[in-house]
Design an enzyme around this catalytic site. Structure first.
Site, short mmCIF file in Angstrom:
data_model
loop_
_atom_site.label_atom_id
_atom_site.label_comp_id
_atom_site.label_asym_id
_atom_site.label_seq_id
_atom_site.Cartn_x
_atom_site.Cartn_y
_atom_site.Cartn_z
N CYS A 398 46.29 22.35 21.05
CA CYS A 398 45.62 23.10 19.98
C CYS A 398 45.13 24.46 20.48
O CYS A 398 45.12 25.43 19.72
CB CYS A 398 44.43 22.31 19.45
SG CYS A 398 44.84 20.83 18.50
N MET A 399 44.72 24.52 21.73
CA MET A 399 44.10 25.75 22.26
C MET A 399 45.10 26.76 22.78
O MET A 399 44.71 27.76 23.39
CB MET A 399 43.12 25.39 23.38
CG MET A 399 41.91 24.61 22.93
SD MET A 399 40.67 24.45 24.22
CE MET A 399 41.56 23.52 25.48
#
Length: 408
Positions: A398-399
């Site tokens: 996600c990051m």
């Protein structure tokens, strides 16, 4: 690199990645408004930044070029006219409730001379108290006196995976699920419209933020040069999947098949990559709770240009083998089939791994049961701490937004 974007898999050796280092936007989170900002808790910024720096440094130690969203956006508005256009568009989309204050806010942003400082401030949001000397006298201001913000913060920005997605040599510039996050996509718009590294005809666009239906990058997983997995989820509409699939085929983006995973619409399974990620040519993580009712639709282009859509009546293992041309695949279950561990570690993004090469991934150190299962399956793990970052409900995948991977 002949192409600024080259992402035809989830596992090809990672060469360039885009991150956003968490900033003041996290300090503008307040308990009363967490649901509005799609957060369940408030991370401690200093510790979150330390954890994020550990993540970035790990990637650099693997000879991966780390770019930052805030830097690229600042570089994209170097031209004074583009800078003015950015401020105007940002304010148009910022939902400033009182007409009287619009001019004061525009003057405030125009007075920030450093482009990076301007970008960071637009990400952080603007509190009413920061507009010094301005009298809040409009009706909207008088009625909404208790709400502390003129412009809401964007605390989800450190999840760079979502607001656009690298697909082949192009991108989808996404329309986000929540109005809270839709403004995040303005930075990618300016990067791909105006940054010299990415602008012009270098990066084809397969979806646009102006489209009516939503799609987010956590639901977009290129599995191979031929196969793209898309999630029908809380954050991505089925209509968006159909549209992007047709566009990819029409523009000859390289993908021949789109596999649409119907994972339901609950927050705990907000994106496909929270319950399913690729680790190696034949290894995947999966959350066991989605397996029983999981439906997979294949969308393929026919030779005459028409689109063929089929509900795949088979196990996930067999579907993956069929489309990835494999004899066997291994599904490694989050929590190693322990019910409570699976629920806990999926909540803490145990299934949300970032592959940096085939069979080598980045994981949070806290998901000890899932991590042990990955190691026992022969996957090489690189651990990062995530006690604060995880509070935003997102893991290493996600990051990060890969911009360039070696082909597999």
């Amino acid at each position: 690199m002949d192409q600024p974007i080259n992402v035809f898999s989830e596992i090809g050796k990672l060469k360039t990645v885009l991150l956003h280092r968490p900033g003041e936007e996290l300090e503008n989170l307040m308990p009363d408004y967490l649901e509005r900002f799609l957060f369940d808790d408030i991370p401690y910024l200093e510790k979150a930044q330390e954890e994020h720096d550990n993540f970035a440094n790990l990637l650099r130690s693997k000879d991966i070029e780390v770019l930052y969203l805030e830097d690229l956006a600042a570089e994209a508005i170097e031209d004074s006219k583009i800078r003015e256009q950015f401020i105007k568009q940002y304010l148009d989309e910022a939902d400033i409730r009182g007409e009287a204050i619009r001019g004061a806010v525009e003057d405030y942003f125009a007075g920030i001379t450093d482009n990076k400082e301007l970008i960071m401030k637009t990400m952080a949001g603007l509190r009413k108290e920061e507009i010094s000397g301005y009298e809040f006298k409009g009706l909207t201001d008088m009625v909404e006196t208790d709400y502390p913000f003129v412009i809401d913060p964007m605390p989800n920005l450190y999840f760079t995976r979502d607001n656009f997605a690298s697909l082949g040599h192009g991108i989808s510039l996404n329309h986000m699920f929540s109005e809270t996050r839709q403004r995040e996509t303005i930075y990618a718009q300016y990067i791909f419209d105006h940054h010299p590294r990415f602008s012009g005809d270098k990066v084809p666009r397969y979806y646009d933020r102006s489209y009516a239906t939503r799609i987010e990058g956590g639901d977009e997983l290129p599995l191979s040069k031929e196969v793209l997995a898309l999630g029908m989820s809380q954050r991505t509409d089925v209509a968006s999947i159909e549209r992007i699939a047709k566009t990819l085929f029409e523009k000859k983006a390289g993908f021949k098949h789109v596999l649409a995973f119907d994972i339901g619409t609950t927050r705990k399974f907000m994106h496909l990559d929270t319950v399913f990620t690729m680790l190696d040519y034949d290894k995947f993580t999966i959350h066991p709770e989605i397996e029983g009712d999981l439906k997979v639709y294949s969308i393929s282009e026919k030779e005459n240009g028409d689109v063929d859509i089929v509900l795949e009546e088979d196990t996930l293992e067999n579907i993956l083998c069929k489309y990835l041309h494999l004899d066997h695949v291994t599904l490694i279950r989050c929590g190693d089939n322990h019910l409570t561990a699976a629920a806990r570690e999926q909540w803490n993004d145990g299934s949300n791994t970032l592959a940096i090469a085939p069979g080598e991934v980045v994981v949070y150190d806290r998901n000890v049961i899932t991590n042990k299962a990955l190691e026992e399956a022969g996957v090489k793990l690189n651990y990062i701490p995530g006690s604060e970052l995880v509070r935003g409900r997102g893991g290493p995948r996600c990051m990060s937004m890969p911009l360039y991977r070696e082909d597999i």
